[in-house]
Design an enzyme around this catalytic site. Structure first.
Site, PDB file in Angstrom:
ATOM      1  N   CYS A   1       1.562  -0.346   2.036  1.00 61.74           N
ATOM      2  CA  CYS A   1       0.907   0.787   1.896  1.00 61.74           C
ATOM      3  C   CYS A   1       0.094   0.842   3.153  1.00 61.74           C
ATOM      4  O   CYS A   1       0.688   1.150   4.178  1.00 61.74           O
ATOM      5  CB  CYS A   1       0.035   1.019   0.715  1.00 61.74           C
TER       6      CYS A   1
ATOM      7  N   HIS B   1       3.346  -0.777  -4.051  1.00 61.54           N
ATOM      8  CA  HIS B   1       2.544  -2.270  -4.086  1.00 61.54           C
ATOM      9  C   HIS B   1       2.989  -3.229  -5.116  1.00 61.54           C
ATOM     10  O   HIS B   1       2.751  -3.208  -6.303  1.00 61.54           O
ATOM     11  CB  HIS B   1       1.305  -1.341  -4.894  1.00 61.54           C
TER      12      HIS B   1
ATOM     13  N   GLU C   1       1.973  -5.884  -5.284  1.00 56.28           N
ATOM     14  CA  GLU C   1       0.698  -6.729  -5.905  1.00 56.28           C
ATOM     15  C   GLU C   1       0.232  -6.263  -7.180  1.00 56.28           C
ATOM     16  O   GLU C   1      -0.245  -7.041  -7.924  1.00 56.28           O
ATOM     17  CB  GLU C   1      -0.488  -6.981  -4.807  1.00 56.28           C
TER      18      GLU C   1
END
Lengths: 231, 85
Positions: free
Chosen positions: A85, A194, A196
């Site tokens: 991002c 994302h 994560e």
């Protein structure tokens, strides 16, 4: 195995990225934007957020941070580098990846569980996927529209630098549905979604089987471990 | 004190979502039909006179830092009139 996560002023997902690194079985090393020190890490993550409040252009001021000198050197020498991002925006502004990212075409911030297709599995961060695999990764951004001129787009497509493409719905008007890119060498990857946030059952995107059970993001970090071991 | 003004616009051939949003708002508010593009103006204030070397250095800053050549064009770098004190 040590994976560094760089915190810039305004980074938001550095702690989540560190957690994802640990879940993949590596040691997470916190790095600071103002240092000229990568503390001997084997791979690097530039996390999401709004560094410097997106002033000037998203990622532009962070791309001039002191630590970026070392990041560019490490990337040039083949170290795995992942930009998520805002981290993707920083990599683009640092000219480590081509093109640019602008305001979403609909003008709004968007957050959704995004389906993306893995286009290139010959990278340090995607070697655990199979070509054409559709995965679900949360996306949340305001400036995610990937753009480039015709010549650059032709080069990106011709050299297989598209790492991920949006599936089903293009959430931001990105040219060619591009969700993420890699470089010629495959050690650098940047994407707007994302990974994560999709590494732990109960806290990930919804899947067909169960709410919040998606863990496709874990494969990114496991791929980097494999890439470092193979190097 | 002198002021150097740098103006940056999104490339004409690329999307300008902010300009598009403004144009839509004007149309909905009955304020007219426009095509709008939104750019940026930077003012770089320095002590003393603007030398040709300084102007050249600001041109380079405008190209490398204040704009991103992939998505934007620098449309003006000039010394602001009437601000020299």
């Amino acid at each position: 195995m040590r994976i560094g996560v760089i915190t810039f002023p305004g980074s938001l997902d550095d702690r989540d990225a560190q957690r994802a690194v640990r879940r993949a079985g590596a040691e997470a090393v916190a790095l600071w934007h103002a240092d000229h020190d990568l503390r001997g890490v084997d791979a690097l993550v530039l996390p999401g957020g709004f560094s410097y409040g997106d002033y000037l252009r998203a990622g532009a001021i962070a791309a001039m941070a002191p630590i970026m000198t070392e990041v560019v050197q490490a990337a040039d020498s083949g170290m795995p580098v992942l930009g998520i991002c805002n981290g993707f925006q920083v990599l683009v502004e640092a000219h480590l990846l081509p093109g640019g990212l602008i305001r979403n075409d609909h003008g709004s911030f968007i957050r959704r569980d995004q389906h993306i297709v893995v286009e290139n599995v010959d990278t340090a961060w995607t070697n655990g996927f199979v070509t054409g695999q559709e995965i679900v990764i949360p996306i949340k951004n305001a400036d995610g529209g990937f753009i480039a001129d015709e010549e650059t787009l032709k080069r990106i497509e011709g050299e297989g630098l598209v790492a991920f493409r949006y599936a089903g719905l293009n959430p931001n008007g990105s040219f060619h549905d591009i969700a993420g890119l890699t470089n010629e060498r495959g050690n650098i990857v940047g994407l707007m979604p994302h990974p994560e946030h999709a590494t732990e059952p109960g806290f990930g995107p919804d899947t067909d089987e169960r709410m919040r059970s998606g863990v496709d993001g874990l494969v990114f970090f496991e791929s980097a471990l494999r890439a470092v071991l193979a190097a | 004190m002198s002021v150097i003004v740098v103006e940056v616009m999104p490339k004409a051939e690329l999307l300008d979502p902010q300009g598009k949003a403004i144009a839509g708002a004007l149309r909905r508010a009955g304020r007219g039909e426009f095509q709008v593009r939104q750019g940026k103006r930077f003012e770089l204030a320095v002590d003393g006179e603007v030398t040709p070397e300084l102007l050249e250095s600001v041109r380079s800053i405008a190209a490398d830092v204040l704009s991103n050549g992939v998505i934007e064009d620098v449309v003006g770098v000039r010394v602001a009139a009437g601000v020299t004190a």
